[in-house]
Design an enzyme around this catalytic site. Structure first.
Site, PDB file in Angstrom:
ATOM      1  N   LYS A  88       0.051   3.556  -2.825  1.00  0.00           N
ATOM      2  CA  LYS A  88      -1.027   4.533  -2.801  1.00  0.00           C
ATOM      3  C   LYS A  88      -0.508   5.970  -2.776  1.00  0.00           C
ATOM      4  O   LYS A  88      -1.231   6.894  -3.164  1.00  0.00           O
ATOM      5  CB  LYS A  88      -1.939   4.255  -1.608  1.00  0.00           C
ATOM      6  CG  LYS A  88      -2.723   2.944  -1.779  1.00  0.00           C
ATOM      7  CD  LYS A  88      -3.383   2.474  -0.498  1.00  0.00           C
ATOM      8  CE  LYS A  88      -4.105   1.137  -0.748  1.00  0.00           C
ATOM      9  NZ  LYS A  88      -4.586   0.505   0.488  1.00  0.00           N
ATOM     10  N   GLU A 106      -5.108  -3.604  -6.083  1.00  0.00           N
ATOM     11  CA  GLU A 106      -5.362  -4.315  -4.826  1.00  0.00           C
ATOM     12  C   GLU A 106      -6.170  -5.589  -5.085  1.00  0.00           C
ATOM     13  O   GLU A 106      -5.919  -6.631  -4.479  1.00  0.00           O
ATOM     14  CB  GLU A 106      -6.107  -3.402  -3.843  1.00  0.00           C
ATOM     15  CG  GLU A 106      -5.292  -2.237  -3.310  1.00  0.00           C
ATOM     16  CD  GLU A 106      -4.235  -2.677  -2.315  1.00  0.00           C
ATOM     17  OE1 GLU A 106      -4.296  -3.829  -1.832  1.00  0.00           O
ATOM     18  OE2 GLU A 106      -3.334  -1.863  -2.018  1.00  0.00           O
ATOM     19  N   SER A 110       0.792  -1.231   0.000  1.00  0.00           N
ATOM     20  CA  SER A 110       0.000   0.000   0.000  1.00  0.00           C
ATOM     21  C   SER A 110       0.822   1.279   0.000  1.00  0.00           C
ATOM     22  O   SER A 110       0.253   2.370  -0.104  1.00  0.00           O
ATOM     23  CB  SER A 110      -0.964   0.007   1.192  1.00  0.00           C
ATOM     24  OG  SER A 110      -2.022  -0.890   0.970  1.00  0.00           O
ATOM     25  N   SER A 117      -5.736   4.000   4.109  1.00  0.00           N
ATOM     26  CA  SER A 117      -5.212   2.914   3.270  1.00  0.00           C
ATOM     27  C   SER A 117      -6.325   2.036   2.707  1.00  0.00           C
ATOM     28  O   SER A 117      -6.215   0.805   2.653  1.00  0.00           O
ATOM     29  CB  SER A 117      -4.199   2.055   4.048  1.00  0.00           C
ATOM     30  OG  SER A 117      -3.303   1.423   3.163  1.00  0.00           O
TER      31      SER A 117
END
Length: 299
Positions: A69, A166, A66, A129
């Site tokens: 991101k 994801e 993550s 997240s």
């Protein structure tokens, strides 16, 4: 022969300062602090004002998770800066856009059929997240290729690779390894962001703000820092398989020091067999060592 030996000795003495690099006490300490992780630990540090750098496994290709991101958010904000959209632009979200994964957004709107602004989606993705918010924004951008193009061609940061969403990573264990970065290059990205070379001031300030509001990973970079220390950061965390292997436990960000200076730090732990508490402790201890070292400097 004696003259030859003397000549070689003289050359060796002359070259010694160039051949022997003094050991950095902080780097030596990081080597020791990394050992309990039982995996590959990569660390990159940059003083954002003094430009002092330190790397440990800085060129290793480590699993991103993550932390991806952060560049995704930068790519979205680049479109805002280009005048194509505003942060108030909404995206209509359907139930099919909200698969079962970690998603406070889905928790709030389980049935979808709602319009959510780019501003809110970015906040969900960065501060919390949120995986569904991430994939919605990836689709909005046109897929991972567009993020890679932005990072590598516009920002000239080469050592970050994003191929999977994801949802892709959730479907197949091996896919998570296709999203990787070199810690040294993640710090380059943070530097480009912080110094205003990537985004306009309003977008930079917005992203910095939502990074300071990050709720994940409180025991990582922030874990051992003095209460109230401002940390703008983004975490990344994988699952753990049946063999006890955790591909990613990460935290990257910017620490504000008491003297008003800033230090960027990226800490990645890849393929660890230690438990979560140990992995997070390793990150916290390394971040505290970096923080303490910065306080010792005389600017």
């Amino acid at each position: 022969m004696n003259k030859f030996i003397r000549s070689v000795a003289a050359i060796a003495i002359f070259l010694a300062p160039f051949c022997v690099k003094a050991q950095d006490p902080l780097r030596d300490k990081i080597v020791e602090l990394a050992k309990p992780a039982k995996g590959i630990v990569g660390v990159s540090v940059l003083g954002l004002e003094d430009r002092d750098t330190l790397n440990y496994n800085g060129n290793a290709r480590l699993v991103l998770h993550s932390v991806a991101k952060l560049p995704i958010a930068m790519a979205v904000l680049h479109l805002v800066d280009s005048g194509l959209f505003t942060l108030d632009k909404t995206i209509h979200i359907k139930k099919k856009d909200l698969p079962k994964t970690y998603s406070p957004l889905r928790d709030k709107y389980p049935d979808g059929d709602v319009d959510v602004s780019l501003r809110d989606l970015l906040s969900y993705m960065v501060s919390q997240s949120d995986n569904d918010a991430c994939d919605i924004l990836l689709k909005f951008l046109g897929g991972p290729d567009q993020v890679e193009y932005y990072i590598q061609n516009r920002l000239k940061v080469r050592g970050i690779n994003i191929e999977a969403s994801e949802e892709d990573m959730a479907k197949q264990w091996e896919v998570q390894y296709t999203n990787w970065c070199k810690p040294r290059d993640m710090i380059k990205l943070i530097d480009v962001f912080y110094t205003g070379k990537a985004l306009l001031p309003a977008s930079r300030d917005f992203l910095y703000k939502i990074m300071t509001e990050t709720t994940t990973g409180p025991k990582r970079i922030k874990g051992l820092l003095p209460a109230g220390t401002v940390v703008a950061h983004k975490t990344g965390t994988s699952g753990t398989n049946e063999a006890g292997l955790s591909p990613a436990t990460n935290d990257v960000g910017i620490i504000t020091l008491p003297n008003g200076k800033h230090v960027a730090v990226a800490i990645f732990i890849t393929n660890s067999t230690a438990d979560e508490a140990t992995r997070e402790s390793v990150i916290a201890n390394i971040a505290k060592a970096v923080y303490d070292r910065q306080l010792e400097k005389k600017y």
